[in-house]
Design a protein around this motif. Sequence first.
Motif, PDB file in Angstrom:
ATOM      1  N   GLU A  67     -23.605 -28.092  73.957  1.00  0.00           N
ATOM      2  CA  GLU A  67     -23.733 -28.443  72.580  1.00  0.00           C
ATOM      3  C   GLU A  67     -25.273 -28.508  72.068  1.00  0.00           C
ATOM      4  N   ASP A 124     -26.819 -25.525  71.868  1.00  0.00           N
ATOM      5  CA  ASP A 124     -26.663 -24.677  70.526  1.00  0.00           C
ATOM      6  C   ASP A 124     -27.164 -25.081  69.187  1.00  0.00           C
ATOM      7  N   GLU A 125     -27.237 -26.341  69.307  1.00  0.00           N
ATOM      8  CA  GLU A 125     -27.970 -27.123  68.042  1.00  0.00           C
ATOM      9  C   GLU A 125     -29.179 -26.678  67.845  1.00  0.00           C
ATOM     10  N   ARG A 141     -29.479 -22.909  66.733  1.00  0.00           N
ATOM     11  CA  ARG A 141     -29.267 -22.905  65.630  1.00  0.00           C
ATOM     12  C   ARG A 141     -30.359 -23.121  64.740  1.00  0.00           C
ATOM     13  N   GLN A 142     -31.048 -24.300  65.053  1.00  0.00           N
ATOM     14  CA  GLN A 142     -32.453 -24.842  64.280  1.00  0.00           C
ATOM     15  C   GLN A 142     -33.485 -23.674  64.433  1.00  0.00           C
ATOM     16  N   GLN A 143     -33.728 -23.206  65.498  1.00  0.00           N
ATOM     17  CA  GLN A 143     -34.657 -21.958  65.692  1.00  0.00           C
ATOM     18  C   GLN A 143     -34.306 -20.810  64.854  1.00  0.00           C
ATOM     19  N   VAL A 144     -33.048 -20.430  65.105  1.00  0.00           N
ATOM     20  CA  VAL A 144     -32.451 -19.219  64.175  1.00  0.00           C
ATOM     21  C   VAL A 144     -32.892 -19.315  62.489  1.00  0.00           C
ATOM     22  N   ASP A 145     -32.707 -20.666  62.164  1.00  0.00           N
ATOM     23  CA  ASP A 145     -32.970 -20.979  60.584  1.00  0.00           C
ATOM     24  C   ASP A 145     -34.545 -20.917  60.308  1.00  0.00           C
ATOM     25  N   THR A 187     -27.850 -16.568  71.984  1.00  0.00           N
ATOM     26  CA  THR A 187     -26.500 -17.191  72.190  1.00  0.00           C
ATOM     27  C   THR A 187     -26.908 -18.171  73.431  1.00  0.00           C
TER      28      THR A 187
END
Length: 187
Positions: free
Chosen positions: A76, A79-80, A83-87, A99
């Motif tokens: 988890e 994954d968070e 997600r911050q890196q992708v944003d 992933t």
Amino acid sequence: MSPSGQDPHDFDGERSAGGVPPQRGLFGFGPHFDALRPDAPTPRKVAVVRTLMLIGGSCGLALAALFLMGLSVPTEAMDEALRQQVDTAAQQGVELVVTVDVMRSLMGVLALVTGAYGVLSTLLATRIRRRTVGVFWGVVLFQVAAGLVLLWNLLGGELFSLVPLGFTATMVAFMFSREGRAYYGLL
């Protein structure tokens, strides 16, 4: 006998107990031939290679430990963070598709590669004082392989590979120096 107890014919005080001064080089040809003697100390250039390989091996083992620590992060949390890196990348116009499974496999491969480098470098560095041809060629081939990987990275645009490539080239040159070759009996 002189008043100080020193032999009057021994002006520099270097005669041994047997009265024979120590030899300086083989037939006076220079210090690199001193490495041919069986009791010769490790030449400075070979000692520098040993030190650099111990430092590089330690760094490789430390990096492997860091990658292994990254594998212990809960799914988890990873994954968070992804997600911050992708944003952040999306704000800069870059699309990232990473992933947790891909990141974990990448960390595992990097831990394996840096760990193998660290173990081999440390192993060769601890054996470098053994005066065998196998150790000499083991060190040279290991450094050439590392240099080729660094050169490939440099040609791929990774400019930070230039510094370790310089160290690797220096280590190969030091091993092929006259003192290095003489120490291993390869003159």
